[in-house]
Design an enzyme around this catalytic site. Structure first.
Site, short mmCIF file in Angstrom:
data_model
loop_
_atom_site.label_atom_id
_atom_site.label_comp_id
_atom_site.label_asym_id
_atom_site.label_seq_id
_atom_site.Cartn_x
_atom_site.Cartn_y
_atom_site.Cartn_z
N SER A 24 0.87 -1.19 0.00
CA SER A 24 0.00 0.00 0.00
C SER A 24 0.90 1.23 0.00
O SER A 24 2.09 1.13 0.33
CB SER A 24 -0.84 -0.02 1.28
OG SER A 24 -1.47 1.23 1.50
N TYR A 52 -1.05 -0.96 10.61
CA TYR A 52 -1.24 -1.18 9.17
C TYR A 52 0.02 -0.76 8.41
O TYR A 52 0.51 -1.50 7.55
CB TYR A 52 -2.47 -0.40 8.69
CG TYR A 52 -2.85 -0.66 7.25
CD1 TYR A 52 -3.42 -1.88 6.86
CD2 TYR A 52 -2.66 0.31 6.26
CE1 TYR A 52 -3.77 -2.10 5.54
CE2 TYR A 52 -3.03 0.09 4.95
CZ TYR A 52 -3.59 -1.12 4.58
OH TYR A 52 -3.95 -1.35 3.27
N1 LIG Z 1 -8.74 -0.49 -0.84
C1 LIG Z 1 -7.64 0.24 -0.79
O1 LIG Z 1 -7.67 1.48 -0.90
C2 LIG Z 1 -6.30 -0.42 -0.62
C3 LIG Z 1 -5.15 0.37 -0.86
C4 LIG Z 1 -3.90 -0.22 -0.71
C5 LIG Z 1 -3.80 -1.54 -0.34
N2 LIG Z 1 -4.93 -2.29 -0.11
C6 LIG Z 1 -4.76 -3.68 0.27
O2 LIG Z 1 -5.43 -4.48 -0.69
C7 LIG Z 1 -5.88 -5.68 -0.09
C8 LIG Z 1 -7.37 -5.86 -0.34
O3 LIG Z 1 -8.03 -4.76 0.24
P1 LIG Z 1 -9.58 -4.43 -0.02
O4 LIG Z 1 -9.68 -2.96 -0.02
O5 LIG Z 1 -10.09 -5.23 -1.14
O6 LIG Z 1 -10.17 -4.94 1.38
P2 LIG Z 1 -11.59 -5.58 1.75
O7 LIG Z 1 -12.62 -5.11 0.81
O8 LIG Z 1 -11.75 -5.32 3.20
O9 LIG Z 1 -11.32 -7.13 1.51
C9 LIG Z 1 -10.37 -7.80 2.29
C10 LIG Z 1 -10.28 -9.23 1.84
O10 LIG Z 1 -9.30 -9.91 2.63
C11 LIG Z 1 -9.90 -11.08 3.20
N3 LIG Z 1 -9.32 -11.32 4.52
C12 LIG Z 1 -9.17 -10.41 5.53
N4 LIG Z 1 -8.62 -10.99 6.59
C13 LIG Z 1 -8.43 -12.29 6.28
C14 LIG Z 1 -7.89 -13.40 6.97
N5 LIG Z 1 -7.42 -13.31 8.24
N6 LIG Z 1 -7.83 -14.59 6.34
C15 LIG Z 1 -8.29 -14.70 5.08
N7 LIG Z 1 -8.79 -13.70 4.35
C16 LIG Z 1 -8.87 -12.50 4.95
C17 LIG Z 1 -11.39 -10.79 3.24
O11 LIG Z 1 -12.14 -11.99 3.17
P3 LIG Z 1 -13.05 -12.54 4.41
O12 LIG Z 1 -13.70 -11.37 5.03
O13 LIG Z 1 -13.93 -13.55 3.77
O14 LIG Z 1 -12.03 -13.19 5.31
C18 LIG Z 1 -11.59 -9.97 1.97
O15 LIG Z 1 -11.78 -10.81 0.86
C19 LIG Z 1 -5.52 -5.57 1.39
O16 LIG Z 1 -4.30 -6.21 1.61
C20 LIG Z 1 -5.36 -4.07 1.59
O17 LIG Z 1 -4.54 -3.78 2.68
C21 LIG Z 1 -6.17 -1.75 -0.25
#
Ligand SMILES: NC(=O)c1ccc[n+]([C@@H]2O[C@H](COP(=O)([O-])OP(=O)(O)OC[C@H]3O[C@@H](n4cnc5c(N)ncnc54)[C@H](OP(=O)(O)O)[C@@H]3O)[C@@H](O)[C@H]2O)c1
Length: 239
Positions: free
Chosen positions: A142, A155
């Site tokens: 990120s 984070y």
């Molecule tokens: N959105 C942004 O702006 C952004 C920016 C930079 C980086 N990121 C990174 O991109 C990735 C995805 O983010 P997102 O925004 O798509 O988040 P999200 O919508 O909250 O989705 C998170 C995903 O991770 C899974 N997950 C969380 N904890 C878990 C665990 N302990 N074991 C297995 N699966 C787990 C969740 O599935 P379940 O709930 O089914 O477990 C869900 O599918 C993350 O690593 C986040 O830090 C996001």
């Protein structure tokens, strides 16, 4: 359909958000996809959607932060897929709160999921890629992995660690034709950022969308095998 047709991918956290968008983009390329997460209902619904693209889609329920679950889950998925070519380490959580107030368990869980999760899953997939002398790994850090910020120390620490892990692995396995890419996206509209109040209403044409991120990963995969996307920061054009 492209050169990627019939490749096999594992996407952690593939049921929703960036992981789901990536799974759909892969399905459109003819890639068979295995998605993982903790919520079986969400995973089932996404698998049904992925199957409409005519690919094989499967899922496994496990917590990326629990090594025994990862071992069983990844083994089961690779047995079903027959092999694996692509790993997207996407699952992650964001804990928000001041350094002083955040409790130890929240800090630990963030590191366990975002750092140990990437390590555990990669540890289980890597031997298959080394055996094939080929493969692609995308690790999702990120912009929070590039700069510290207030109220998000756990984070930030976890995403800094992902960069260290990912770049070290890249330098180890590049000689084995395994491309390891470290992605550092800025804010993208998903559950995570919406729950944190980071996405203004009706901002779709201004704020990055999950499919923008997925396009970047597909572009990385489509590079000639002699070329490797080492890393990329996806930013919105709107400051
Ligand atoms: N959105 C942004 O702006 C952004 C920016 C930079 C980086 N990121 C990174 O991109 C990735 C995805 O983010 P997102 O925004 O798509 O988040 P999200 O919508 O909250 O989705 C998170 C995903 O991770 C899974 N997950 C969380 N904890 C878990 C665990 N302990 N074991 C297995 N699966 C787990 C969740 O599935 P379940 O709930 O089914 O477990 C869900 O599918 C993350 O690593 C986040 O830090 C996001």
């Amino acid at each position: 359909m492209t050169v990627l047709k019939n490749k096999k991918a594992i996407i952690t956290g593939g049921g929703r958000g960036l992981g789901k968008a990536t799974a759909i983009a892969f399905a459109k390329e003819g890639i068979d996809v295995a998605i993982t997460g903790r919520n079986e209902e969400v995973l089932k619904a996404t698998v049904a959607e992925l199957e409409t693209y005519g690919i094989t889609a499967i899922y496994a329920v496990f917590d990326v932060g629990v090594y025994e679950q990862v071992q069983t889950g990844i083994k089961g998925l690779i047995n079903q897929l027959g092999t694996v070519d692509i790993l997207v380490n996407n699952a992650g959580i964001a804990a928000v709160g001041s350094f002083n107030e955040m409790d130890v368990s929240q800090w630990t869980q963030t590191i366990q999921t975002n750092v140990m999760g990437v390590y555990y899953v990669t540890k289980e997939v890597l031997p298959y890629l080394l055996e094939k002398n080929s493969g692609d790994i995308f690790n999702i850090s990120s912009t929070a992995g590039l700069n510290g910020n207030p109220n998000i120390s756990a984070y930030c620490a976890s995403k800094f660690a992902v960069i260290g892990l990912s770049e070290s692995l890249m330098k180890e396995v590049r000689k084995n034709n395994i491309r390891v890419c470290t992605l550092t996206p800025s804010t993208i509209a998903t559950d995570m950022t919406t729950e944190l109040g980071m996405i203004p209403e009706n901002s779709e044409d201004k704020v990055l969308q999950p499919e923008d991120f997925a396009e970047l990963i597909v572009a990385g995969l489509k590079l000639p095998k002699r070329a490797m996307l080492k890393g990329a920061s996806l930013w919105s054009t709107n400051p």
